[in-house]
Design an enzyme around this catalytic site. Sequence first.
Site, PDB file in Angstrom:
ATOM      1  N   GLU A   1       0.845  -1.215   0.000  1.00 54.01           N
ATOM      2  CA  GLU A   1       0.000   0.000   0.000  1.00 54.01           C
ATOM      3  C   GLU A   1       0.870   1.251   0.000  1.00 54.01           C
ATOM      4  OE1 GLU A   1      -2.784  -0.441   3.288  1.00 54.01           O
ATOM      5  OE2 GLU A   1      -4.075  -1.565   1.947  1.00 54.01           O
TER       6      GLU A   1
ATOM      7  N   GLU B   1      -5.342  -8.378  -0.890  1.00 55.65           N
ATOM      8  CA  GLU B   1      -6.068  -8.158   0.374  1.00 55.65           C
ATOM      9  C   GLU B   1      -7.529  -7.884   0.077  1.00 55.65           C
ATOM     10  OE1 GLU B   1      -4.539  -5.230   3.099  1.00 55.65           O
ATOM     11  OE2 GLU B   1      -2.472  -5.804   2.673  1.00 55.65           O
TER      12      GLU B   1
HETATM   13  C1  BGP Z   1      -4.333  -2.775   4.994  1.00 57.00           C
HETATM   14  C2  BGP Z   1      -3.029  -3.398   5.417  1.00 57.00           C
HETATM   15  C3  BGP Z   1      -3.126  -4.688   6.100  1.00 57.00           C
HETATM   16  C4  BGP Z   1      -4.425  -4.928   6.864  1.00 57.00           C
HETATM   17  C5  BGP Z   1      -5.637  -4.309   6.222  1.00 57.00           C
HETATM   18  C6  BGP Z   1      -6.877  -4.331   7.097  1.00 57.00           C
HETATM   19  O1  BGP Z   1      -4.169  -1.422   5.074  1.00 57.00           O
HETATM   20  O2  BGP Z   1      -2.190  -3.604   4.276  1.00 57.00           O
HETATM   21  O3  BGP Z   1      -1.978  -4.769   6.910  1.00 57.00           O
HETATM   22  O4  BGP Z   1      -4.304  -4.632   8.177  1.00 57.00           O
HETATM   23  O5  BGP Z   1      -5.411  -3.007   5.824  1.00 57.00           O
HETATM   24  O6  BGP Z   1      -6.906  -3.162   7.864  1.00 57.00           O
HETATM   25  P1  BGP Z   1      -7.139  -3.241   9.430  1.00 57.00           P
HETATM   26  O7  BGP Z   1      -6.193  -4.267   9.932  1.00 57.00           O
HETATM   27  O8  BGP Z   1      -6.866  -1.892   9.931  1.00 57.00           O
HETATM   28  O9  BGP Z   1      -8.595  -3.669   9.602  1.00 57.00           O
END
Ligand code: BGP
Length: 483
Positions: free
Chosen positions: A190, A382
């Site tokens: 990201e 993701e």
């Molecule tokens: C993205 C990241 C991940 C993961 C995901 C879910 O930004 O790449 O690491 O965490 O978000 O977000 P969160 O964990 O804040 O729910």
Amino acid sequence: MSTNGFRKDFLWGGATAANQYEGAYNEGGKGLSTADMVKFVPKEERTGGHALDVTKEEIKEILEGKSTATFPKRFGTDFYHRYKEDIALLAEMGFKVFRISINWARIFPNGDDTEPNEEGLAFYDKVFDECMKFGIEPLVTLSHYETPLGLTLNYNGWTDRRVIDFFLNYAETVFKRYKDKVKYWLTFNEINIVTMSPYTGAGVLTEDAENSLQLSYQAAHHQFVASALTTKLAREINPKFQIGCMLARSTFYPETNNPEDVLLAQHENQLNLFFTDVHARGEYPSYMNRYFEEKDIHIQKERGDDEILKAYTVDFISFSYYMSLSVSSQENEAKVSGNLFGGVKNEYLETSDWGWQIDPVGLRYTLNDLYSRYQKPLFIVENGLGAYDKVEEDGSIHDDYRIDYLRKHIEQMKEAVKDGVDLLGYTSWGCIDLVSASTSEMSKRYGFVYVDQDDFGNGSLDRSRKDSFYWYKKVIESNGEDL
Ligand code: BGP
């Protein structure tokens, strides 16, 4: 591309990140990383939608042992000691691919060390060997919000161009070490997050900055150059390597057909796609010039940078997709959504317990949009639903809400493939429960596998299969037919 569904070798799997999953933050010779400074902030005490940022003063206090906070990313859910058990569970589901990150500070504890930490290299050797035992392809992120803290303290992270060489030393070390075990690599997780949280994305502290966006985009430029030179290295070390960039895709809709809203959505989408444009097209798009001027951003480039970006573009585009966002030229308090990235509520969409707006059709739109923009293979690395899970008396966990979310998104992926999109694979986020990135909560669970641990690190860490575990096993067995 096949018109009737996913390619035969479609890479079904799940995704994790070292700083949210591994634990053992001070074991095996690992140095401190930026994530080890991020404390858990209970929901009622949180000011914004996330608890990502840290200040120099806070770091000083923590290092002097004066903080009484809990740092969940230091223990994650103990993959470091339980990797065999976890990979066996993934294999039971029939995983073809497993996304993890290598924690840079486990290989170069201070970031600018010249020699690597052998214990760190040996750990990932064991992880990749375990994956290969089950025929699971590793998909490895080189930097997933895990900048070595030494680089933040001594260089202010990626604002300093010297960090490019430290990163290349790290990339070359792991490329050579794992060249026969890993084929798929992502450079920066990201990469666009640097503008929302420079500390998380690039190890940059901005409290003393006059213009924090200047620091963010300068850091991003150094990461672009590092990513391109990493691609060059990859081609020299193993021509079979596939290098991908990784974007947090925030797909923006206009709230209405008011041309002002449409123009605003176009602008927000440009600010997001700027990052994949540079990675995939190899140059800065002209639409950013006006924005840089208005924000007083002046990116310092060195001779040869533009040629490097142009020569070494990525092999595929990977991205995270959780939600879509709507923007309004008439934004007001009442309309604001709970989305991590802001925007206004979309009345056509349901919302998760954390306010993220659930939009499966938006994924089909996003896949078509990205593929028509780049004509490069895509990889969803993701996607998933963060939710509260309940363990029943008999130990079962009926996460039908998660199955519903994933089913609807996979259905739209299939439509996008029929639309002609070349989709390499899908790794749903947090396949085994781990610590949330934006809030450091354990209670925000994504996994097919439940981990017994609470927000403060209490629990047995025992793993148990949720209903979605058995559902996803069928999805993979049927190559996405049996949903
Ligand atoms: C993205 C990241 C991940 C993961 C995901 C879910 O930004 O790449 O690491 O965490 O978000 O977000 P969160 O964990 O804040 O729910």
